[in-house]
Design a protein around this motif. Structure first.
Motif, mmCIF file in Angstrom:
data_model
loop_
_atom_site.group_PDB
_atom_site.id
_atom_site.type_symbol
_atom_site.label_atom_id
_atom_site.label_comp_id
_atom_site.label_asym_id
_atom_site.label_seq_id
_atom_site.Cartn_x
_atom_site.Cartn_y
_atom_site.Cartn_z
ATOM 1 N N GLN A 51 2.654 1.469 -10.641
ATOM 2 C CA GLN A 51 4.053 1.884 -10.648
ATOM 3 C C GLN A 51 4.948 0.915 -11.396
ATOM 4 O O GLN A 51 5.921 1.347 -12.047
ATOM 5 N N ASP A 55 0.850 -1.189 0.000
ATOM 6 C CA ASP A 55 0.000 0.000 0.000
ATOM 7 C C ASP A 55 0.884 1.237 0.000
ATOM 8 O O ASP A 55 1.423 1.627 1.029
ATOM 9 N N ARG A 56 1.029 1.872 -1.172
ATOM 10 C CA ARG A 56 1.953 3.000 -1.264
ATOM 11 C C ARG A 56 1.438 4.236 -0.552
ATOM 12 O O ARG A 56 2.193 5.193 -0.364
ATOM 13 N N ASP A 68 10.830 -0.303 -0.628
ATOM 14 C CA ASP A 68 10.305 0.523 -1.721
ATOM 15 C C ASP A 68 10.128 -0.292 -2.997
ATOM 16 O O ASP A 68 9.120 -0.157 -3.710
ATOM 17 N N ASP A 111 2.560 -2.825 -7.097
ATOM 18 C CA ASP A 111 1.645 -1.727 -7.410
ATOM 19 C C ASP A 111 1.430 -1.671 -8.929
ATOM 20 O O ASP A 111 2.345 -1.302 -9.681
ATOM 21 N N THR A 146 7.059 -2.429 -2.752
ATOM 22 C CA THR A 146 5.852 -1.631 -2.955
ATOM 23 C C THR A 146 5.628 -1.386 -4.444
ATOM 24 O O THR A 146 4.504 -1.500 -4.954
ATOM 25 N N ILE A 147 6.705 -1.060 -5.134
ATOM 26 C CA ILE A 147 6.598 -0.772 -6.572
ATOM 27 C C ILE A 147 6.169 -2.011 -7.350
ATOM 28 O O ILE A 147 5.262 -1.964 -8.194
#
Length: 697
Positions: free
Chosen positions: A675, A432-433, A665, A672, A668-669
Motif C-alpha cells: 500500500q 496486518d491490514r 490506518d 504495508d 497500517t499503510i
C-alpha cells in the motif's frame, strides 16, 4: 501565548475564584421549614451553634421534640457529579430514625433533563423509617425486593448508581453530624452487630438470676409516688402504706439462653427466637403491683406509652410482640406481662447498660383535666462475655461501589491492558491490514456495549465541569471515587494523553465515538458519498469545539447554571447513559449527529465535542511524535492524507496530533509494502526506505 502560560493563568483564576465564591449553604428559612412541617407540628428556634431546626409536637400538655430538621448541604456539602452538592431536607427523630427526607435542590446531570427528578424523589423516600444508627447501602435496582436487608439497603436507580451513592453519603454524613450533637450516638460504632452467645446457657433459678442481676426489679412505692406528684398538687397513690409497692415490675433481657430458656422453658424460648429473627431483641416485663404501667386500654402489638427502653440517653423503640402470655418459671411473680421487641434497626446494644422507665399518670382538674406524668427508672446490664460482637466493615462509603463494581472494573482494566501493546507495537497486529480492521471493529463494539451501555462509563465534559466547581466552591473531589469504571478510564486516558495524545480516548474508548464508527460501517452498503468540507471552512469549524469548551468552563467557574445547559451539546447522556430514553428534542439531536456522521465522518467529534477539545489541549503535552513518516510523505505522496477520514494529516505530510483519532490506518499503510506508495516505488527500483517519526509543528 504559550500553553504553559495559559495553564498558569487558568490555575490562578481557579484559586482566586475559590477564595471569592461562597461555599454551598442551605436555602430554607423558618417560613420555608414550616411549609414542610405544617400544624399541628411547630418549628422551634434554630440552634445557634448548629444549623438545625427542632420540630415540636404537643404531648401531655407540653411540647416534645418530634424531629430535628436540617439541610444536608449545611453539614455535609459533598459535591455530586454536577460539581455542586445536592441539598436534601432531613428530619431525624430523637431515636435516630428518619422521619422524612426531601430533595430541595440538585444538579445531578443524569436527572436534569434526563431521567427527570421523580426517580430521585422516590429514592430518598426509602429512608423514611430507617435508622441513622445503622449503615445504609445503595443496592442495585429492586435490591430489597430481591432479598437484600430492608433495614440496611435502599434500592438504587439504573443509570444513576454513582449519583445515588453520593446522595446516600450526603444524607448519612449530615445525619451523623446532628446525631453527635443532639442525639448522643453519632460517636458510637455504627453498624456494630451484637448477639447473644448460643453457648451462654446453664440451668438457673429465678432467685439465681436475680442474684446475678440478670433479672431486675423496678418498684415504686406509694410514698415515692406521693413525693413525686406532691409539687403538682395531686395524689400519687391511693393512700396505702407508704412502703407498700404501687407499681412493681420484674424485667429481663431474654435472648441470652441462660436467661430466656430458664424463664420461658426450652420450647417457648425456641419459638421466641424463631419469631424474633436475626438481630432483634426481646425483653420480658412482668407487672405485679396494684398499678399496671401498661394501662387498662393497652392494645396488643402496639408500642407501650408508659414503658420505655432507653440506652445512652435515647429512647429505643420497643413494641409489644402480641404473642401468647402464660405463666413463666417457678418463682417468677404472677401478673400481666409483655414481651417487648426491639428491632435490629434501632441500634440497641444488649451488651451495654440500658434502662427501663415506667411512667405514672395522674390528672388534675375535672372540666378540662390536665395530665401530669412522672417517670421512674431502673438500670440493667449484663456481662459482655455473654455476647458476640461483630464490627462493621471498615472504610468510607465510597469503597462500596468499588466492591460492588469490581467485576466491571476488572474487565475494563484487562481490556485497557490488552489495548496498550496493540497500539505500541506498530509492526504487530496494526501492520496486518487483514486482521487489524476486524480487531478494531470488535474493540469498538466492546467500547459501546460494555464500557458505554453496560458499565455506564462514558467520559463526559460534565466531569470537567464538576472539577471546576469543586475547585471554586466545594474544594472536594470525593465525588470522583463513586464511579470506579469512569475513574479508571480517566486515569488511563490522562496517562495516554502524555504518550499518544487525544486519539486513544476519542478513537478507541469513547462509546459515542464507537457508535458513530459502527453506524458508518453498517451503512457502507448504502455507498453514501461523503461531503468534502472546504479546507478553510474545515479549519474554522474545528475551532468551534474550543470556543464551546471555554464557554462551559468559564460559566462553571462563575457558578452559572448555564454550564449545565451548554454541556448538553454532548449527546452522550442521551445516546449512552439513557439509551435514547429522553424527550424528543434531545433524541432528535443525538440521532441527527449520528446521521451527520454518515456524510461528514465523525463531524461532532471533529467540530463540536468540548471534551475532545479539552483532551486535545492537554494532549499537546505528549512526549512523542509517534506516527512514522517518510521523506516522501506529503511531497509527492498524498495517499495517507487522502485515506485519513479525520483530516488529521496535512498537505505537507505532517500529523495534526490534536485532530488525530488514532485509527492507525496510516500506520497500517506505511508498514504495508503493497500500500505505501514510496515503498512500492522503492521496491521496483531495488532499494529499501525506512519510515521515521516526523515532529509536528
Amino acid at each position: 501565548m504559550t500553553l504553559a502560560t495559559l495553564r498558569a493563568i487558568l490555575g490562578g483564576l481557579l484559586v482566586l475564584l475559590g477564595g471569592l465564591l461562597p461555599v454551598a449553604a442551605g436555602r430554607l428559612d423558618r417560613a420555608g421549614i414550616e411549609t414542610y412541617f405544617p400544624a399541628p407540628l411547630v418549628v422551634g428556634e434554630r440552634d445557634p451553634a448548629l444549623p438545625v431546626w427542632p420540630i415540636l409536637k404537643q404531648e401531655a400538655g407540653s411540647y416534645a421534640v418530634f424531629a430535628y430538621a436540617f439541610e444536608s448541604v449545611d453539614l455535609a456539602p459533598l459535591p455530586g457529579f454536577g460539581g455542586t452538592p445536592p441539598d436534601l431536607l432531613v428530619a431525624l427523630a430523637p431515636d435516630g430514625t428518619f422521619r422524612d427526607v426531601k430533595v430541595i435542590a440538585h444538579h445531578e446531570p443524569v436527572f436534569l433533563e434526563g431521567l427527570g427528578s421523580e426517580p430521585l424523589f422516590a429514592f430518598v423516600e426509602q429512608y423514611v423509617g430507617l435508622s441513622a444508627r445503622n449503615p445504609i447501602r445503595v443496592g442495585r435496582p429492586n435490591a430489597r425486593g430481591s432479598g437484600a436487608a430492608p433495614q440496611g439497603t435502599v434500592d438504587g436507580i439504573a443509570m444513576a448508581t454513582a449519583s445515588t451513592r453520593v446522595i446516600n453519603e450526603s444524607i448519612l454524613s449530615a445525619s451523623l453530624a446532628v446525631a453527635r450533637a443532639k442525639l448522643g450516638f453519632g460517636a458510637t460504632n455504627l453498624g456494630l452487630k451484637v448477639s447473644a452467645r448460643a453457648d451462654a446457657d446453664e440451668p438457673l433459678t429465678v432467685d439465681a438470676l436475680a442474684a446475678r442481676g440478670w433479672l431486675r426489679r423496678l418498684t415504686v412505692t406509694n410514698g415515692q409516688a406521693d413525693a413525686a406528684f406532691r409539687d403538682a398538687g395531686v395524689e400519687g397513690s391511693d393512700g396505702g402504706p407508704a412502703a407498700a409497692p404501687l407499681a412493681d415490675l420484674t424485667f429481663a433481657y431474654l435472648n441470652v439462653p441462660a436467661i430466656g430458656r430458664n424463664l420461658l422453658g426450652s420450647e417457648r424460648f425456641a419459638a421466641l427466637m424463631r419469631e424474633l429473627g436475626p438481630g432483634d431483641h426481646a425483653i420480658l416485663v412482668v407487672s405485679h403491683g396494684p398499678e399496671n404501667p401498661l394501662g387498662e386500654d393497652f392494645v396488643l402489638g402496639s408500642i407501650p406509652d408508659r414503658l420505655t427502653v432507653s440506652q445512652g440517653g435515647l429512647a429505643v423503640t420497643a413494641r409489644d410482640m402480641a404473642i401468647e402470655r402464660r405463666s413463666g418459671a417457678p418463682g417468677l411473680p404472677d401478673g400481666p406481662w409483655t414481651l417487648l421487641r426491639v428491632a435490629d434497626a434501632t441500634g440497641f446494644d444488649p451488651s451495654a447498660a440500658w434502662t427501663l422507665t415506667a411512667k405514672l399518670v395522674r390528672q388534675r382538674g375535672q372540666i378540662f383535666p390536665e395530665t401530669i406524668t412522672r417517670t421512674f427508672s431502673a438500670d440493667y446490664a449484663l456481662p459482655a462475655g455473654l455476647f458476640l460482637r461483630e464490627a462493621p466493615e471498615a472504610g468510607p462509603s465510597w469503597t462500596d461501589p468499588w466492591r460492588a463494581r469490581a467485576p466491571e472494573v476488572c474487565v475494563i482494566a484487562l481490556a485497557l491492558v490488552g489495548l496498550v501493546p496493540v497500539l505500541a507495537r506498530q509492526r504487530g497486529l496494526v501492520a496486518d491490514r487483514g486482521r487489524f480492521p476486524r480487531f478494531r471493529l470488535a474493540y469498538l463494539a466492546f467500547t459501546l456495549g460494555f464500557i458505554g451501555w453496560y458499565a455506564q462509563a462514558q467520559l463526559s465534559i460534565i466531569t470537567l465541569v464538576g472539577l471546576v466547581r469543586a475547585a471554586t466552591v466545594t474544594h472536594d473531589l470525593t465525588f470522583l471515587l463513586y464511579d470506579p469504571p469512569s475513574l479508571l478510564l480517566w486515569a488511563f486516558v490522562l496517562a495516554t494523553l502524555l504518550v499518544w495524545g487525544r486519539g486513544t480516548f476519542c478513537g478507541w474508548l469513547c462509546p459515542f465515538g464507537a457508535l458513530q464508527e459502527l453506524v458508518a460501517w453498517l451503512a457502507r452498503p448504502l455507498r453514501i458519498r461523503q461531503v468534502a468540507v472546504p479546507p478553510q471552512l474545515d479549519r474554522t469549524l474545528r475551532q468551534a469545539k474550543y470556543v464551546l469548551l471555554g464557554a462551559i468552563l468559564a460559566t462553571a467557574a462563575m457558578g452559572s447554571p448555564l454550564a449545565d445547559s451548554l454541556s448538553e451539546a454532548e449527546p452522550f447522556k442521551t445516546a449512552i447513559t439513557l439509551y435514547f430514553a429522553r424527550t424528543l428534542p434531545f433524541v432528535l439531536y443525538a440521532v441527527g449527529l449520528i446521521g451527520l456522521n454518515l456524510f461528514v465522518y465523525k463531524g461532532f467529534c471533529r467540530y463540536l465535542c468540548p471534551l475532545g477539545a479539552g483532551l486535545a489541549v492537554v494532549g499537546r503535552l505528549r512526549f512523542l511524535d509517534w506516527i512514522p513518516r517518510r521523506a516522501e510523505c506529503g511531497s509527492p505522496c498524498q495517499f495517507c492524507r487522502v485515506r485519513c477520514r479525520y483530516g488529521a494529516i496535512r498537505v505537507d505530510g505532517r500529523i495534526d496530533y490534536p485532530e488525530c483519532f488514532q485509527c492507525m490506518d496510516c500506520i497500517t499503510i506505511i508498514h504495508d509494502p503493497g500500500q505505501c506508495v514510496p515503498e512500492v516505488v522503492a521496491r521496483r527500483r531495488g532499494r529499501r526506505i525506512a519510515a521515521q517519526p516526523v515532529a509536528a509543528e
